[in-house]
Motif scaffolding. Structure first.
Motif, PDB file in Angstrom:
ATOM      1  N   THR B  47       0.832  -1.200   0.000  1.00  0.00           N
ATOM      2  CA  THR B  47       0.000   0.000   0.000  1.00  0.00           C
ATOM      3  C   THR B  47       0.872   1.257   0.000  1.00  0.00           C
ATOM      4  O   THR B  47       0.567   2.238  -0.685  1.00  0.00           O
ATOM      5  CB  THR B  47      -0.935  -0.010   1.219  1.00  0.00           C
ATOM      6  N   GLN B  83      -7.666   0.370  -0.455  1.00  0.00           N
ATOM      7  CA  GLN B  83      -7.888  -1.014  -0.059  1.00  0.00           C
ATOM      8  C   GLN B  83      -9.341  -1.264   0.364  1.00  0.00           C
ATOM      9  O   GLN B  83      -9.854  -2.356   0.220  1.00  0.00           O
ATOM     10  CB  GLN B  83      -6.929  -1.362   1.074  1.00  0.00           C
ATOM     11  N   ASP B 159      -5.709  -1.282  -5.149  1.00  0.00           N
ATOM     12  CA  ASP B 159      -5.214  -1.925  -3.931  1.00  0.00           C
ATOM     13  C   ASP B 159      -6.208  -2.991  -3.476  1.00  0.00           C
ATOM     14  O   ASP B 159      -7.206  -2.679  -2.831  1.00  0.00           O
ATOM     15  CB  ASP B 159      -4.995  -0.876  -2.830  1.00  0.00           C
TER      16      ASP B 159
HETATM   17 MG   LIG Z   1      -2.183  -2.778   1.982  1.00  0.00          MG
END
Ligand SMILES: [Mg+2]
Ligand SMILES: Nc1ncnc2c1ncn2[C@@H]1O[C@H](COP(=O)(O)OP(=O)(O)OP(=O)(O)O)[C@@H](O)[C@H]1O
Lengths: 265, 259
Positions: B47, B83, B159
């Protein structure tokens, strides 16, 4: 029974429950006034001190016919609404400034804590000296009493907005200003609304105390005057009017809440 | 010249009590139209890497260039899907998917139409006027995807976009995203935990080491697989071979940790 009937029965049940709640609420109110009237007319309670619904009613009719009740009520209402709006708006604006500048928020922190623990009405005399004995100091009192707590609560809400929402909007190239108005502020509407609800009550406290101290007009003045000349009917009348007006303001805030927070479904 | 050039970047997080070295010496060039997957152990810095490419996070050292220009802040050319969906709960789906357009000052009848068209393609057309709280996790993720695609970025950063989806929806969406991306000749970087997903969707797979992350190995997906839709690709022998390779490599990290 099919689903439709079941649903109908369910809705009926809800309605019945609601009706029952309403009836109970109304009965409590009626019971209160009836026993008040009864106890004072039987002299179990001293009518000189506790007045009675009929006396309050008569006074109300007199004050309506000479128009004075409207003058007093509107003066106080005006002061309260203005104090309420000023307090909330300034508090939110200050919270925004603190959010904007970490430095400022760190510098201001101890001062806000002190100011918050201070009983704001104790500043009354200073306000009167500064702003003169009139509208402005009463409105200032109504605003002052809510501004600090609004600042603290709203600032905390600003800080607690999930950083990732800001990342989303920044990934679209938003400036800090834009992030504030399209993420931070709307995310905090629920908090701001609940401070509004608290501030309605606080503004009334500030304004009534302010009127105790300086005013020649208003419901607070009626209370203190009635107290001084031992006319408790007048005190009770003012109290009842305050109760009605404060409730109306609260309802307006709830209306606003339903409009702004309709996404919560 | 490659679309994206990542040059010797490092990232270290500082806090009062700790120093966390997340990324160490990553070099990578991504060609136009290429689909890259990034896999690696949890918490290794995937990330972080994506955030730096998006311009939201500054590398401690090193440079990232998009089209030859150094990235210092988020640009409209890059779309970033976090995410989790992070849809704005106070905006309707329609307003959510046009958020990027509005923020960039590009909201017109046509662009809004395009966004709604994308929403339709994701099978969510009928939900345009409800609020996010009324959608399921998978639906929300699809909306987030539309929100990103609506601004028509050249480079897509994803993500783990499919991690919250059930298997069927995931396969369908993989196909959809894959074809959308190939059709519009976009470049994409996908972070995933899912080896099959990585193989099925991408041209190259970048495997990161444990934190601090460096590039451990790059796998090239055979041309024979690239031409296929993700769903078809999964059913070939080549696919399984590559899967085995990557799996064993990832396993070796685990062993290093335990030994
Ligand atoms: Mg991550
Ligand atoms: N803002 C931050 N401050 C300090 N440390 C951070 C911060 N963000 C991430 N880290 C640390 O950097 C490392 C890499 O984090 P990152 O989120 O990039 O991992 P990841 O590979 O995306 O993990 P996952 O697969 O679980 O999503 C982690 O050890 C994390 O604790």
């Amino acid at each position: 029974m099919n689903t439709k009937e079941l649903h109908n029965a369910y809705v009926q049940g809800l309605k019945r429950e609601k009706r029952f709640v309403r009836i109970t609420q109304l009965s409590i109110l009626i019971l209160f006034f009836v026993s008040w009237e009864f106890l004072t007319s039987q002299r179990i309670l001293d009518p000189l001190l506790f007045s009675s619904p009929s006396r309050v009613w008569n006074l109300l009719l007199i004050r309506i016919s000479d128009g004075s009740i409207f003058v007093h009520s509107s003066v106080t209402l005006f002061e309260t609404v203005l104090g309420f709006i000023l307090g909330t708006a300034m508090g939110t604006a200050m919270a925004a400034m603190l959010w904007w500048s970490r430095f400022l928020s760190r510098v201001m922190d101890p001062y806000l804590v002190v100011l918050n623990s201070m009983p704001k009405v104790a500043l009354g005399p200073i306000l009167i000296v500064g702003l003169g004995p009139g509208f402005s100091s009463i409105i200032a009192m109504g605003a002052l009493i809510s501004v600090i707590i609004t600042t603290l609560v709203v600032y905390n809400a600003f800080k607690e907005v999930d950083e990732n929402y800001v990342k989303v909007i920044r990934s679209f190239g938003a400036t800090k200003r834009k992030s504030f108005f399209s993420v931070i502020l709307p995310a905090c509407f629920p908090t701001i609304i609940s401070t509004l609800k608290v501030n309605v009550g606080l503004a009334w406290v500030g304004v009534i105390v302010g009127e105790f101290l300086v005013s020649k007009q208003g419901l607070g003045y009626m209370i203190i005057y009635g107290f001084q000349v031992f006319n408790f009917t007048m005190v009770m009348l003012s109290l009842l009017i305050i109760a009605v007006l404060a409730t109306c303001m609260y309802q307006l805030v709830e209306l606003l809440e339903r409009k702004l927070l309709k996404y919560r479904g | 010249m490659a679309l994206l050039e990542i040059n010797k970047i490092e990232k270290t997080y500082f806090s009062k009590t700790s120093v966390t070295e997340a990324i160490k010496d990553i070099n990578l060039a991504v060609e136009r139209g290429e689909f890259i997957s990034i896999i690696g152990p949890s918490g290794c810095g995937k990330t972080t890497l994506l955030s730096m490419i998006s311009g939201l996070l500054k590398p401690t050292s090193g440079t990232i260039k998009l089209d030859g220009k150094q990235i210092t802040k988020p640009t409209p050319e890059t779309g970033y899907m976090l995410q989790q969906d992070y849809l704005f709960p106070w905006l309707s789906i329609r307003r959510n998917i046009t958020l990027g357009l509005k923020t960039m000052g590009l909201l017109t009848k046509e662009t809004e139409c395009h966004a709604l068209h994308l929403l339709n393609e994701m099978g969510l057309g009928e939900f345009k006027d409800v609020y996010p709280s009324q959608l399921s996790g998978g639906m929300r993720q699809r909306v987030a995807l539309v929100r990103m695609l609506a601004t028509q970025p050249k480079l897509l950063l994803l993500d783990e976009p499919f991690s919250a989806l059930d298997f069927q929806t995931k396969l369908k969406l993989e196909d959809l995203v894959h074809s959308t991306i190939k059709e519009h000749e976009k470049t994409a970087i996908l972070v995933t935990h899912d080896i099959s997903e990585a193989i099925a969707m991408s041209d190259r797979i970048v495997m990161l080491s444990r934190r601090p992350a460096t590039i451990h190995r790059i796998f090239k997906v055979p041309d024979a697989l690239k031409g296929l839709e993700p769903f078809e690709a999964r059913n070939t022998a080549l696919f399984n071979d590559l899967f085995q390779d990557i799996w064993e490599e990832l396993e070796s990290f685990e062993h290093k940790r335990t030994s």
